[in-house]
Design a protein around this motif. Structure first.
Motif, PDB file in Angstrom:
ATOM      1  N   VAL A  51      31.166  31.943  47.866  1.00  0.00           N
ATOM      2  CA  VAL A  51      30.407  33.027  47.263  1.00  0.00           C
ATOM      3  C   VAL A  51      30.988  33.466  45.923  1.00  0.00           C
ATOM      4  CG1 VAL A  51      29.727  33.897  49.537  1.00  0.00           C
ATOM      5  CG2 VAL A  51      31.729  34.870  48.416  1.00  0.00           C
ATOM      6  N   PHE A  52      30.185  34.227  45.190  1.00  0.00           N
ATOM      7  CA  PHE A  52      30.644  34.964  44.027  1.00  0.00           C
ATOM      8  C   PHE A  52      30.368  36.421  44.346  1.00  0.00           C
ATOM      9  CE2 PHE A  52      29.884  37.443  40.285  1.00  0.00           C
ATOM     10  CZ  PHE A  52      31.011  37.172  39.540  1.00  0.00           C
ATOM     11  N   SER A  53      31.366  37.281  44.163  1.00  0.00           N
ATOM     12  CA  SER A  53      31.187  38.696  44.450  1.00  0.00           C
ATOM     13  C   SER A  53      32.074  39.519  43.528  1.00  0.00           C
ATOM     14  CB  SER A  53      31.545  38.984  45.911  1.00  0.00           C
ATOM     15  OG  SER A  53      31.300  40.340  46.214  1.00  0.00           O
ATOM     16  N   SER A  54      31.560  40.689  43.150  1.00  0.00           N
ATOM     17  CA  SER A  54      32.363  41.578  42.306  1.00  0.00           C
ATOM     18  C   SER A  54      32.981  42.706  43.135  1.00  0.00           C
ATOM     19  CB  SER A  54      31.510  42.145  41.169  1.00  0.00           C
ATOM     20  OG  SER A  54      30.394  42.824  41.690  1.00  0.00           O
ATOM     21  N   ASP A  55      32.871  42.609  44.464  1.00  0.00           N
ATOM     22  CA  ASP A  55      33.546  43.593  45.312  1.00  0.00           C
ATOM     23  C   ASP A  55      34.174  42.895  46.517  1.00  0.00           C
ATOM     24  OD1 ASP A  55      31.527  43.254  47.269  1.00  0.00           O
ATOM     25  OD2 ASP A  55      30.361  44.901  46.456  1.00  0.00           O
ATOM     26  N   ASP A  56      34.672  43.691  47.458  1.00  0.00           N
ATOM     27  CA  ASP A  56      35.417  43.140  48.590  1.00  0.00           C
ATOM     28  C   ASP A  56      34.557  42.513  49.682  1.00  0.00           C
ATOM     29  OD1 ASP A  56      37.678  44.018  47.348  1.00  0.00           O
ATOM     30  OD2 ASP A  56      37.935  45.782  48.603  1.00  0.00           O
ATOM     31  N   ILE A  57      33.249  42.734  49.625  1.00  0.00           N
ATOM     32  CA  ILE A  57      32.377  42.225  50.679  1.00  0.00           C
ATOM     33  C   ILE A  57      31.652  40.986  50.168  1.00  0.00           C
ATOM     34  CG2 ILE A  57      30.412  42.746  52.170  1.00  0.00           C
ATOM     35  CD1 ILE A  57      31.249  45.718  51.896  1.00  0.00           C
ATOM     36  N   PRO A  61      25.492  35.209  52.388  1.00  0.00           N
ATOM     37  CA  PRO A  61      25.761  34.514  53.648  1.00  0.00           C
ATOM     38  C   PRO A  61      25.317  33.058  53.579  1.00  0.00           C
ATOM     39  CG  PRO A  61      23.832  35.919  53.878  1.00  0.00           C
ATOM     40  CD  PRO A  61      24.398  36.173  52.512  1.00  0.00           C
ATOM     41  N   PRO A  62      25.724  32.257  54.535  1.00  0.00           N
ATOM     42  CA  PRO A  62      25.269  30.867  54.548  1.00  0.00           C
ATOM     43  C   PRO A  62      23.742  30.785  54.503  1.00  0.00           C
ATOM     44  CG  PRO A  62      27.028  31.165  56.139  1.00  0.00           C
ATOM     45  CD  PRO A  62      26.651  32.535  55.638  1.00  0.00           C
ATOM     46  N   SER A  63      23.232  29.747  53.860  1.00  0.00           N
ATOM     47  CA  SER A  63      21.785  29.578  53.699  1.00  0.00           C
ATOM     48  C   SER A  63      21.100  29.183  55.003  1.00  0.00           C
ATOM     49  CB  SER A  63      21.497  28.538  52.620  1.00  0.00           C
ATOM     50  OG  SER A  63      22.127  27.312  52.946  1.00  0.00           O
ATOM     51  N   ASP A  89      28.506  26.575  54.066  1.00  0.00           N
ATOM     52  CA  ASP A  89      27.630  26.471  52.904  1.00  0.00           C
ATOM     53  C   ASP A  89      28.513  26.452  51.655  1.00  0.00           C
ATOM     54  OD1 ASP A  89      25.933  27.032  50.701  1.00  0.00           O
ATOM     55  OD2 ASP A  89      24.553  28.143  51.986  1.00  0.00           O
ATOM     56  N   PHE A  90      28.408  25.419  50.852  1.00  0.00           N
ATOM     57  CA  PHE A  90      29.294  25.236  49.705  1.00  0.00           C
ATOM     58  C   PHE A  90      28.853  25.988  48.445  1.00  0.00           C
ATOM     59  CE2 PHE A  90      30.452  22.009  52.698  1.00  0.00           C
ATOM     60  CZ  PHE A  90      31.816  21.940  52.577  1.00  0.00           C
ATOM     61  N   GLY A  91      27.869  26.875  48.560  1.00  0.00           N
ATOM     62  CA  GLY A  91      27.535  27.779  47.464  1.00  0.00           C
ATOM     63  C   GLY A  91      26.562  27.224  46.448  1.00  0.00           C
ATOM     64  N   ALA A  92      26.498  27.919  45.316  1.00  0.00           N
ATOM     65  CA  ALA A  92      25.532  27.622  44.262  1.00  0.00           C
ATOM     66  C   ALA A  92      26.185  26.996  43.035  1.00  0.00           C
ATOM     67  CB  ALA A  92      24.815  28.909  43.855  1.00  0.00           C
ATOM     68  N   LYS A  93      25.395  26.229  42.328  1.00  0.00           N
ATOM     69  CA  LYS A  93      25.862  25.580  41.100  1.00  0.00           C
ATOM     70  C   LYS A  93      26.279  26.625  40.051  1.00  0.00           C
ATOM     71  CE  LYS A  93      24.496  22.068  37.779  1.00  0.00           C
ATOM     72  NZ  LYS A  93      23.456  21.150  37.340  1.00  0.00           N
ATOM     73  N   ALA A  94      25.626  27.791  40.077  1.00  0.00           N
ATOM     74  CA  ALA A  94      25.886  28.835  39.077  1.00  0.00           C
ATOM     75  C   ALA A  94      27.355  29.248  39.014  1.00  0.00           C
ATOM     76  CB  ALA A  94      25.028  30.066  39.365  1.00  0.00           C
ATOM     77  N   TYR A  95      28.054  29.189  40.142  1.00  0.00           N
ATOM     78  CA  TYR A  95      29.463  29.596  40.138  1.00  0.00           C
ATOM     79  C   TYR A  95      30.394  28.518  40.692  1.00  0.00           C
ATOM     80  CZ  TYR A  95      27.750  31.234  44.680  1.00  0.00           C
ATOM     81  OH  TYR A  95      27.134  31.328  45.892  1.00  0.00           O
TER      82      TYR A  95
END
Length: 159
Positions: A51-57, A61-63, A89-95
């Motif tokens: 994930v990419f997140s700007s906070d602690d949570i 979630p997985p797709s 889930d290995f995430g998005a290309k954006a990050y």
């Protein structure tokens, strides 16, 4: 003088492995606010999402929806082990880290000892790279080297 949050506070965030859980019978993900050294019940679904997140949570979630029956339905129960559905889930290309290719989402059923915790289930399905602190850094070699890196918020996901 009261410190004021920087106007560009959301200009950065972290990319890391977010940990999610769904209790037996649940069909929605809940961000796990503890590490994977927790007990899990037969019939639960464990989820990991880069994930990419700007906070602690963790923010994404997985797709794949947590559906124990569709992932573990063909694995018979027995008295000596428990069955845990696992989604990675290995995430998005954006990050994604520069130069790294996103891997295909993994959905698998893990049969494990009754005493196994989340980290045990994860380690039975994929190769885990962790920091000395216990932070999960990489799964099956993704990302290759970094661990919970702070990055600029990708333009494609700014709100």
């Amino acid at each position: 003088m009261i410190p004021v949050a920087s106007a560009n506070a959301a200009e950065k965030g972290w990319r890391y492995w977010g940990y999610y859980q769904a209790a037996p019978g649940a069909n929605t993900w809940t961000a796990a606010m503890t590490g994977p050294t927790v007990d899990i019940e037969d019939g639960a679904v464990e989820g990991w999402s880069f994930v990419f997140s700007s906070d602690d949570i963790p923010s994404t979630p997985p797709s794949v929806k947590p559906n124990f029956a569709s992932i573990c339905g063909k694995t018979k129960a027995d008295k000596d082990t428990k069955r845990i559905a696992l989604v990675i889930d290995f995430g998005a290309k954006a990050y994604a880290p520069k130069g790294e290719k996103i891997k295909k989402t993994i959905s698998t059923c893990v049969r494990t000892a009754k005493t196994s915790q989340g980290i045990d289930v994860l380690g039975m399905a994929v190769k885990v790279r962790a920091a000395k602190s216990g932070l999960i850094c990489g799964l099956n070699g993704y990302p290759a080297k970094e661990c919970g890196s702070e990055i600029a918020t990708p333009a494609s996901i700014k709100k």
